[in-house]
Design a protein around this motif. Structure first.
Motif, PDB file in Angstrom:
ATOM      1  N   ALA A  71      28.353  32.713  68.557  1.00 53.90           N
ATOM      2  CA  ALA A  71      28.084  31.293  68.330  1.00 53.90           C
ATOM      3  C   ALA A  71      28.008  30.534  69.652  1.00 53.90           C
ATOM      4  N   HIS A  72      28.871  30.879  70.597  1.00 52.87           N
ATOM      5  CA  HIS A  72      28.862  30.202  71.894  1.00 52.87           C
ATOM      6  C   HIS A  72      27.620  30.559  72.698  1.00 52.87           C
ATOM      7  N   VAL A  73      27.236  31.823  72.657  1.00 55.30           N
ATOM      8  CA  VAL A  73      26.015  32.222  73.362  1.00 55.30           C
ATOM      9  C   VAL A  73      24.807  31.517  72.763  1.00 55.30           C
ATOM     10  N   GLU A  74      24.758  31.432  71.446  1.00 54.31           N
ATOM     11  CA  GLU A  74      23.629  30.764  70.803  1.00 54.31           C
ATOM     12  C   GLU A  74      23.594  29.280  71.162  1.00 54.31           C
ATOM     13  N   ARG A  75      24.756  28.625  71.248  1.00 51.06           N
ATOM     14  CA  ARG A  75      24.787  27.212  71.630  1.00 51.06           C
ATOM     15  C   ARG A  75      24.264  27.017  73.051  1.00 51.06           C
ATOM     16  N   VAL A  76      24.750  27.818  74.001  1.00 52.89           N
ATOM     17  CA  VAL A  76      24.293  27.676  75.378  1.00 52.89           C
ATOM     18  C   VAL A  76      22.797  27.990  75.464  1.00 52.89           C
ATOM     19  N   ARG A  77      22.355  28.981  74.721  1.00 51.54           N
ATOM     20  CA  ARG A  77      20.934  29.338  74.706  1.00 51.54           C
ATOM     21  C   ARG A  77      20.092  28.160  74.198  1.00 51.54           C
ATOM     22  N   GLU A  78      20.533  27.536  73.120  1.00 50.65           N
ATOM     23  CA  GLU A  78      19.802  26.393  72.554  1.00 50.65           C
ATOM     24  C   GLU A  78      19.731  25.239  73.555  1.00 50.65           C
ATOM     25  N   LEU A  79      20.859  24.934  74.184  1.00 51.02           N
ATOM     26  CA  LEU A  79      20.888  23.820  75.127  1.00 51.02           C
ATOM     27  C   LEU A  79      20.092  24.141  76.387  1.00 51.02           C
ATOM     28  N   ALA A  80      20.082  25.391  76.784  1.00 48.41           N
ATOM     29  CA  ALA A  80      19.272  25.786  77.940  1.00 48.41           C
ATOM     30  C   ALA A  80      17.790  25.597  77.639  1.00 48.41           C
ATOM     31  N   LYS A  81      17.367  25.996  76.450  1.00 50.68           N
ATOM     32  CA  LYS A  81      15.959  25.838  76.061  1.00 50.68           C
ATOM     33  C   LYS A  81      15.549  24.362  76.048  1.00 50.68           C
ATOM     34  N   ALA A  82      16.509  23.498  75.684  1.00 51.01           N
ATOM     35  CA  ALA A  82      16.235  22.061  75.637  1.00 51.01           C
ATOM     36  C   ALA A  82      16.377  21.403  77.001  1.00 51.01           C
ATOM     37  N   ARG A  83      16.705  22.172  78.031  1.00 50.59           N
ATOM     38  CA  ARG A  83      16.939  21.681  79.399  1.00 50.59           C
ATOM     39  C   ARG A  83      18.052  20.636  79.446  1.00 50.59           C
ATOM     40  N   PHE A  84      18.999  20.786  78.532  1.00 57.53           N
ATOM     41  CA  PHE A  84      20.114  19.853  78.415  1.00 57.53           C
ATOM     42  C   PHE A  84      20.964  19.821  79.680  1.00 57.53           C
TER      43      PHE A  84
END
Length: 289
Positions: A71-84
Motif C-alpha cells: 500500500a505504501h509503495v502504491e501511494r508513493v508511486r501514485e504521487l510520483a506519477k502526479a509529480r506531487f
C-alpha cells in the motif's frame, strides 16, 4: 636455598628453548576483499519500482519493495506519477538519524489529498517470497528481499500458521526508506524519510518500504536541523524510472541477492564481524549508467 649462577643460566636457557618449541598463535586473517561481481550477479529492477530523486545535492535512486509494504509503495508511486513531490524541501533532518520530506507545507503538518494509509509495519513471508538468508538465529532469520534487509520469524514456524506464512519486518539500516506518520499508527500519507544511519528503534513501528541503492552521499549532504533553519535543500524532481523519457532514463542494475557473489559477500562479512554481524554490514553493489 640459593642457586648458583650457572644453574640459573641453564634453567633460563631450557625455558627459552621450550618456549621456542611451542607453536605460535597465528594472527587473525584479514578479510579478503571480494572480486568484483560478474554481469550475471546483477539484476535489473522493475522500472515501476524505482524512484529517481533529483535533489540540489545530487541524484538519489531508490528501489521500492512492494513485497513488504504494497500500500505504501502504491501511494508513493501514485504521487510520483502526479509529480506531487517536486520542489518539496527537507524540513527535518537529524544527524545520525534521517532526512524527512514529502510535505507540501514543508513543515511536517501536511500531506496529500488522498486518504491516510494503514501501517504496514510487518509483512507475511511465504515460501514464494524472494528471500535470501543472511543469518539464522533459530527462532528468527535475517536476510534480504531484493535490496531491503529484513528480519522474519523462522520459516519452521510456517507449518503452524493458518496461511502457511510467517511475520517479517524491514530493518532500518542506512539508506532504508521509511514512511512518516503521526501518533495514530494508521496516519501515514505522503511524508517519508531517508535513513542517514541505522536506527533499530523504528522497526515494527514505522513502515519500511524501500532502500537507497545509489546516492547515499547526497542523503548525507542534506542540511541538518530540527526543524531545518531556512530549508533550501529539496527534491527538485521525483520520478518513476518507468515514466522518464528513454533518452533521460538511467540504466540501473543492482546486485541479485540470490547470486553467488552476494551469498559469498554475506559469508565474508559474517566471518569479519563475528557476533557483531548485521545485515546492515552487507554491501549492495549497483551500476548506474
Amino acid at each position: 636455598m640459593n642457586l648458583k649462577p650457572t644453574l640459573i643460566a641453564v634453567a633460563l636457557a631450557a625455558l627459552a628453548a621450550s618456549a621456542a618449541a611451542q607453536p605460535k598463535a597465528k594472527a587473525p586473517a584479514k578479510p579478503v576483499p571480494p572480486a568484483a561481481p560478474k554481469a550475471s550477479d546483477f539484476r535489473t529492477p522493475n522500472p515501476n519500482d524505482v524512484l529517481v530523486v533529483d535533489t540540489n545535492k545530487g541524484r538519489i535512486i531508490v528501489e521500492m519493495i512492494p513485497e513488504v509494504a504494497p500500500a505504501h509503495v502504491e501511494r508513493v508511486r501514485e504521487l510520483a506519477k502526479a509529480r506531487f513531490y517536486d520542489g518539496h524541501t527537507f524540513f527535518r533532518v537529524i544527524e545520525n538519524f534521517m532526512d524527512q520530506t514529502g510535505d507540501p507545507e514543508n513543515k511536517g503538518t501536511g500531506g496529500s489529498t488522498k486518504p491516510d494509509i494503514a501501517g504496514e509495519f510487518t509483512f507475511r513471508r511465504g515460501q514464494e517470497t524472494p528471500f535470501t538468508l543472511a543469518a539464522d538465529q533459530t527462532i528468527s532469520e535475517t536476510g534480504f528481499i531484493k535490496s531491503l534487509p529484513v528480519m522474519t520469524q523462522s520459516m519452521m514456524l510456517a507449518a503452524m500458521t493458518k496461511d502457511g506464512k510467517i511475520s517479517g519486518w524491514g530493518l532500518y539500516c542506512p539508506g532504508v526508506m521509511g514512511m512518516a506518520r503521526g501518533e495514530d499508527v494508521n496516519s501515514a500519507n505522503s511524508q517519508f524519510f531517508f535513513m542517514r544511519a541505522g536506527y533499530p528503534a523504528l522497526e515494527k513501528r514505522y513502515t519500511a518500504w524501500g532502500r537507497v541503492i545509489s546516492g547515499q552521499d547526497a542523503v548525507l549532504a542534506i542540511k541538518v536541523g530540527e526543524p531545518v533553519a531556512d530549508p533550501q535543500d529539496k527534491m527538485e524532481r521525483l520520478r518513476l524510472l518507468a515514466d522518464m523519457p528513454e533518452a533521460e532514463r538511467p540504466k540501473v542494475r543492482v546486485i541479485d541477492p540470490a547470486s553467488p557473489w552476494f551469498k559469498a559477500e554475506i559469508a565474508r562479512m559474517r566471518a569479519a564481524k563475528g557476533a557483531d554481524f548485521s545485515a546492515c554490514d552487507v554491501n549492495i553493489p549497483v551500476e548506474v549508467k
